[in-house]
Scaffold this motif. Structure first.
Motif: not given
Length: 375
Positions: A294-298, A301-308, A332-336, A357-365
């Motif tokens: 899981g990823l979360i961001s402060t 900007m939402p981060v969509r499927e396919g973003a590297k 914003p939340v994501a699975l990756a 570059r959008v900073a994201m942090t690996v997070a628990a789901t």
């Protein structure tokens, strides 16, 4: 991929009701399906989290496996304990291929006279063929296209449904039964794909609209489309087949090892024996190169499927498979999938969104806590 003209799309038994309710329809899994109603995705999402939402999931495949050997037969093609599954208990399962890749994810419920299986819409023809080819000699594989499927989800789902039959309130998460709902015969389980308490209700096509109207007449219930279904399941940290898991991902890479009971693992009483078992057992023992996180961001900007995904040095380390603004968590939340070296919770990674570059942090789901009713 261009949208198929609506003439080529299949329709669920509730299609006319969706139009009547003002739904915006889109192609999905070969069907013309409601993506949202007049309230909009955000309102529908919040309504499901606070009250109760009614989803049409009739596009999914429902099958019956019939015969004394059905449980053992099904267990030979999934890494899951089916033989010990008690009557009226439901379990999440995976079809795997010889490489350990995931052909589909599915729900399995043992009933007195059969095993009830629900598969994804886009995979149902190939899943049916897979079952016929692999275990059709050991049990009857019977598709039931004459049945619709409704999902009633949210903290007030039980309140609404219990008006049609108070006995449903006795069920706990991942159990089911046959229930007469105000004159309509159904089979239902206390389950769903939103992270909330709720029910999935199998009903004959001929009575699907009548049942939907009875549910929508309850003050807690509003119709919910595929748009909110997607944001709800993403907040719940649940995989969408074809996006977060597919034939190129194994259950270990997909962080679905919780679905593989000890009895089916190396050293277990009924270890292996399913397609890809050697590969999956090797990964369980020795780990994998990449895994789903899981990823979360402060940032807003939402981060969509396919973003590297890249590390601080700009080296590519993974890819986003699902992403959205999480309405409940308000970020914003994501699975990756990321390289295992970057998979620890708290690791900072960067998603590339239109060269930013959008900073994201690996997070628990899950990102929003599960609220299943376990009794």
């Amino acid at each position: 991929m261009s949208a198929a003209p609506s003439a080529d799309l299949k329709k669920t038994p509730l299609h006319a009701l969706h139009i009547e309710l003002g739904a915006k329809m889109v192609p999905f899994g070969g069907y013309d399906m409601p993506v949202q109603y007049k309230a909009g995705i955000l309102a529908e999402h919040k309504h499901t989290r606070t009250a109760a939402g009614l989803f049409d999931v009739s596009h999914m495949g429902q099958l019956r496996l019939v015969g004394a050997d059905a449980g053992a037969a099904l267990e030979s093609i999934v890494p899951v304990d089916i033989i010990d599954l008690p009557v009226y208990k439901q379990r999440y399962a995976l079809f795997t291929n010889e490489q350990g890749g995931i052909l589909d994810d599915l729900m399995v419920c043992r009933r007195p006279d059969d095993i009830f299986v629900v598969v994804n819409a886009a995979c149902k023809e190939q899943d049916t063929a897979h079952l016929q080819a692999k275990i059709g000699s050991r049990c009857e594989v019977i598709p039931t296209p004459e049945r619709a499927l409704l999902a009633l989800q949210g903290p007030q789902a039980v309140t609404a449904l219990a008006r049609l039959n108070p006995e449903v309130a006795k069920l706990t998460f991942m159990t089911g039964g046959f229930f007469n709902l105000d004159g309509i015969e159904t089979f239902l389980t206390r389950s769903g794909y939103t992270g909330e308490d709720g029910f999935e209700i199998s009903v004959h096509n001929d009575q699907a609209v009548e049942l939907a109207r009875k549910l929508l007449a309850q003050p807690e219930v509003q119709p919910i489309g595929l748009g909110a279904r997607d944001t709800l399941r993403l907040e719940a940290g649940l995989c969408l087949y074809g996006h977060d898991i597919d034939t190129t991902t194994t259950p270990v890479e997909g962080a679905l090892t919780w679905a593989i009971q000890k009895v089916r693992r190396a050293g277990g009483a009924r270890a292996g024996g399913y397609p890809g078992a050697d590969i999956i057992n090797e990964q369980l023992a020795n780990g994998v190169q990449r895994k789903r996180v899981g990823l979360i961001s402060t940032e807003r900007m939402p981060v969509r499927e396919g973003a590297k995904l890249v590390n601080a040095d700009g080296a590519e380390i993974g890819v986003v498979t699902s992403g959205s603004l999480g309405p409940t968590v308000n970020q914003p939340v994501a699975l990756a999938y990321v390289q295992t070296a970057h998979a620890a919770q708290g690791t900072e990674v960067f998603a590339l969104v239109r060269d930013k570059r959008v900073a994201m942090t690996v997070a628990a789901t899950p990102f929003a806590p599960h609220r299943y009713f376990r009794g």
